[in-house]
Design a protein around this motif. Structure first.
Motif, PDB file in Angstrom:
ATOM      1  N   GLU A  20       0.824  -1.211   0.000  1.00 39.60           N
ATOM      2  CA  GLU A  20       0.000   0.000   0.000  1.00 39.60           C
ATOM      3  C   GLU A  20       0.856   1.258   0.000  1.00 39.60           C
ATOM      4  OE1 GLU A  20      -2.634  -0.444   3.315  1.00 39.60           O
ATOM      5  OE2 GLU A  20      -3.534  -2.283   2.503  1.00 39.60           O
ATOM      6  N   ARG A  21       1.954   1.246   0.733  1.00 36.17           N
ATOM      7  CA  ARG A  21       2.849   2.410   0.745  1.00 36.17           C
ATOM      8  C   ARG A  21       3.426   2.660  -0.645  1.00 36.17           C
ATOM      9  NH1 ARG A  21       5.908   4.064   5.277  1.00 36.17           N
ATOM     10  NH2 ARG A  21       7.816   3.665   4.088  1.00 36.17           N
ATOM     11  N   ALA A  22       3.800   1.591  -1.336  1.00 34.74           N
ATOM     12  CA  ALA A  22       4.343   1.744  -2.687  1.00 34.74           C
ATOM     13  C   ALA A  22       3.285   2.302  -3.633  1.00 34.74           C
ATOM     14  CB  ALA A  22       4.869   0.403  -3.197  1.00 34.74           C
ATOM     15  N   LEU A  23       2.072   1.778  -3.555  1.00 32.11           N
ATOM     16  CA  LEU A  23       0.993   2.260  -4.412  1.00 32.11           C
ATOM     17  C   LEU A  23       0.636   3.712  -4.099  1.00 32.11           C
ATOM     18  CD1 LEU A  23      -1.335  -0.877  -4.367  1.00 32.11           C
ATOM     19  CD2 LEU A  23      -0.141   0.013  -6.366  1.00 32.11           C
ATOM     20  N   GLY A  24       0.707   4.072  -2.816  1.00 32.57           N
ATOM     21  CA  GLY A  24       0.349   5.425  -2.400  1.00 32.57           C
ATOM     22  C   GLY A  24       1.394   6.465  -2.718  1.00 32.57           C
ATOM     23  N   GLN A  25       2.642   6.028  -2.960  1.00 36.67           N
ATOM     24  CA  GLN A  25       3.720   6.939  -3.354  1.00 36.67           C
ATOM     25  C   GLN A  25       3.843   8.153  -2.434  1.00 36.67           C
ATOM     26  OE1 GLN A  25       6.143   6.649  -6.319  1.00 36.67           O
ATOM     27  NE2 GLN A  25       5.600   4.748  -5.294  1.00 36.67           N
ATOM     28  N   GLY A  26       3.864   7.886  -1.115  1.00 32.82           N
ATOM     29  CA  GLY A  26       4.094   8.959  -0.151  1.00 32.82           C
ATOM     30  C   GLY A  26       2.861   9.734   0.256  1.00 32.82           C
TER      31      GLY A  26
ATOM     32  N   GLN B  32       3.183   7.091 -19.674  1.00 28.57           N
ATOM     33  CA  GLN B  32       2.805   7.658 -18.379  1.00 28.57           C
ATOM     34  C   GLN B  32       2.495   6.553 -17.363  1.00 28.57           C
ATOM     35  OE1 GLN B  32       1.512   8.611 -21.338  1.00 28.57           O
ATOM     36  NE2 GLN B  32       2.502  10.627 -21.512  1.00 28.57           N
ATOM     37  N   SER B  33       1.811   5.511 -17.823  1.00 28.06           N
ATOM     38  CA  SER B  33       1.508   4.390 -16.935  1.00 28.06           C
ATOM     39  C   SER B  33       2.776   3.656 -16.524  1.00 28.06           C
ATOM     40  CB  SER B  33       0.538   3.422 -17.619  1.00 28.06           C
ATOM     41  OG  SER B  33      -0.728   4.003 -17.769  1.00 28.06           O
ATOM     42  N   LEU B  34       3.696   3.482 -17.468  1.00 30.88           N
ATOM     43  CA  LEU B  34       4.969   2.838 -17.138  1.00 30.88           C
ATOM     44  C   LEU B  34       5.733   3.657 -16.107  1.00 30.88           C
ATOM     45  CD1 LEU B  34       7.205   0.764 -17.483  1.00 30.88           C
ATOM     46  CD2 LEU B  34       8.000   2.056 -19.483  1.00 30.88           C
ATOM     47  N   GLU B  35       5.706   4.969 -16.243  1.00 35.60           N
ATOM     48  CA  GLU B  35       6.428   5.812 -15.297  1.00 35.60           C
ATOM     49  C   GLU B  35       5.901   5.621 -13.880  1.00 35.60           C
ATOM     50  OE1 GLU B  35       8.234  10.312 -15.173  1.00 35.60           O
ATOM     51  OE2 GLU B  35       6.390   9.960 -16.311  1.00 35.60           O
ATOM     52  N   GLU B  36       4.578   5.547 -13.726  1.00 32.90           N
ATOM     53  CA  GLU B  36       4.012   5.307 -12.398  1.00 32.90           C
ATOM     54  C   GLU B  36       4.361   3.906 -11.903  1.00 32.90           C
ATOM     55  OE1 GLU B  36      -0.189   5.314  -9.874  1.00 32.90           O
ATOM     56  OE2 GLU B  36      -0.226   5.867 -12.000  1.00 32.90           O
ATOM     57  N   LEU B  37       4.293   2.925 -12.782  1.00 31.33           N
ATOM     58  CA  LEU B  37       4.638   1.559 -12.379  1.00 31.33           C
ATOM     59  C   LEU B  37       6.081   1.476 -11.913  1.00 31.33           C
ATOM     60  CD1 LEU B  37       3.729  -1.459 -12.284  1.00 31.33           C
ATOM     61  CD2 LEU B  37       4.807  -1.698 -14.519  1.00 31.33           C
ATOM     62  N   LEU B  38       6.990   2.152 -12.601  1.00 30.10           N
ATOM     63  CA  LEU B  38       8.400   2.147 -12.200  1.00 30.10           C
ATOM     64  C   LEU B  38       8.578   2.757 -10.814  1.00 30.10           C
ATOM     65  CD1 LEU B  38      10.077   3.198 -15.567  1.00 30.10           C
ATOM     66  CD2 LEU B  38      10.336   0.984 -14.416  1.00 30.10           C
ATOM     67  N   SER B  39       7.858   3.828 -10.538  1.00 25.71           N
ATOM     68  CA  SER B  39       7.953   4.459  -9.216  1.00 25.71           C
ATOM     69  C   SER B  39       7.451   3.522  -8.129  1.00 25.71           C
ATOM     70  CB  SER B  39       7.139   5.764  -9.194  1.00 25.71           C
ATOM     71  OG  SER B  39       7.678   6.719 -10.064  1.00 25.71           O
ATOM     72  N   VAL B  40       6.329   2.864  -8.396  1.00 28.74           N
ATOM     73  CA  VAL B  40       5.753   1.923  -7.429  1.00 28.74           C
ATOM     74  C   VAL B  40       6.690   0.734  -7.217  1.00 28.74           C
ATOM     75  CG1 VAL B  40       3.876   0.269  -7.059  1.00 28.74           C
ATOM     76  CG2 VAL B  40       3.360   2.588  -7.849  1.00 28.74           C
ATOM     77  N   ALA B  41       7.131   0.138  -8.314  1.00 27.38           N
ATOM     78  CA  ALA B  41       7.995  -1.046  -8.221  1.00 27.38           C
ATOM     79  C   ALA B  41       9.327  -0.716  -7.565  1.00 27.38           C
ATOM     80  CB  ALA B  41       8.220  -1.638  -9.611  1.00 27.38           C
ATOM     81  N   ASN B  42       9.864   0.460  -7.867  1.00 32.56           N
ATOM     82  CA  ASN B  42      11.146   0.849  -7.295  1.00 32.56           C
ATOM     83  C   ASN B  42      11.051   0.974  -5.785  1.00 32.56           C
ATOM     84  OD1 ASN B  42      13.801   1.599  -7.159  1.00 32.56           O
ATOM     85  ND2 ASN B  42      13.539   3.591  -8.104  1.00 32.56           N
ATOM     86  N   GLN B  43      10.021   1.671  -5.302  1.00 27.89           N
ATOM     87  CA  GLN B  43       9.862   1.818  -3.855  1.00 27.89           C
ATOM     88  C   GLN B  43       9.643   0.464  -3.195  1.00 27.89           C
ATOM     89  OE1 GLN B  43       7.311   4.930  -2.384  1.00 27.89           O
ATOM     90  NE2 GLN B  43       6.832   3.812  -0.509  1.00 27.89           N
ATOM     91  N   PHE B  44       8.779  -0.355  -3.787  1.00 23.61           N
ATOM     92  CA  PHE B  44       8.511  -1.672  -3.219  1.00 23.61           C
ATOM     93  C   PHE B  44       9.788  -2.504  -3.157  1.00 23.61           C
ATOM     94  CE2 PHE B  44       7.363  -6.164  -3.699  1.00 23.61           C
ATOM     95  CZ  PHE B  44       6.532  -6.329  -2.605  1.00 23.61           C
TER      96      PHE B  44
END
Length: 248
Positions: free
Chosen positions: A37-43, A81-93
């Motif tokens: 959830e933290r990764a999906l929420g991105q802060g 744009q969707s890939l960019e969000e996925l990369l941010s989520v996956a990176n944090q996770f």
């Protein structure tokens, strides 16, 4: 439909299940859900309720399914744009699991992926929950994940090929990934460097490296997991070698 998929498998999950009691397992599984959830929420967080702070998922466009030791994030379309969000989520996770929870092995892939989901409960109280995921992307991401010999996440060439006419790949991936020679169980002849998710922002001095090193070793050993098995030791050694690539 073809879309971007981030596929993660936790390492040492069998030891985690068999070497701990139900109370410990429940607490640690809740940690897994918290980190998803933290990764999906991105802060972003909701207003505290009864003293509990929860991630705010209202603005996320990334889908997620967690089944046992597998966590899958995927996009709704094939846009950059969707890939960019996925990369941010996956990176944090990825880096949070490696440093603070339970190391995982991951792949970001581009191919067909679909899900059928629904839930119903009959008058007798029995639950029927349909959560079927399918598609070549799912199978191929799983297969590539199984070939890796580290805790880390590689971006498959299918992603690169799909975006290379739309963006400057190196610039687009720079906030999330770098080129690295991924350790595979059976390296292919002529293996090339691939983009992998970073676990450090910038570089590490000796003190910071030791802190990261100790964190990673601790997550490999946490929950009564063993690192004495030669296979586990190889995975840990390869993960630490990747960490060394961030030293100043």
């Amino acid at each position: 439909m073809k879309r971007y998929i981030a596929y993660f498998d936790y390492l040492g999950y069998k030891d985690f299940i068999f070497n701990n009691d139900s109370t410990h397992l429940k607490r640690r599984v809740e940690h897994i859900l918290r980190d998803i959830e933290r990764a999906l929420g991105q802060g972003q967080f909701q207003e505290p309720q009864n003293g509990i702070i929860l991630a705010d998922l209202s603005r996320s466009t990334i889908n997620c399914l967690n089944v046992s030791d597998t966590v899958i994030f995927w996009t709704q379309d094939d846009s950059v744009q969707s890939l960019e969000e996925l990369l941010s989520v996956a990176n944090q996770f990825n880096w949070e699991q490696m440093r603070f929870n339970m190391p995982a092995r991951g792949v970001i892939y581009f191919d067909d992926f679909e899900m059928i989901s629904g839930q119903q409960r009959n008058p007798g109280g029995a639950l029927y929950s349909a959560n079927i995921i399918y598609g070549k992307g799912l199978a191929l991401a799983h297969m590539k994940g199984e070939t890796q010999s580290w805790a880390g996440c590689v971006i498959d060439q299918t992603v690169i090929e799909h975006i290379q006419t739309k963006v400057t790949v190196a610039t687009f991936l720079a906030p999330h990934a770098k080129l690295y020679r991924v350790p595979y169980k059976k390296p292919a002849a002529g293996q090339q460097d691939e983009y992998v998710l970073t676990i450090v922002k910038g570089t590490l001095n000796e003190q910071a490296f030791k802190s990261y090193h100790d964190n990673i070793v601790a997550t490999f050993k946490a929950d009564n997991k063993s690192i004495e098995d030669p296979r586990v030791k190889t995975i840990l050694d390869n993960t630490i070698k990747f960490l060394e690539s961030f030293k100043a």
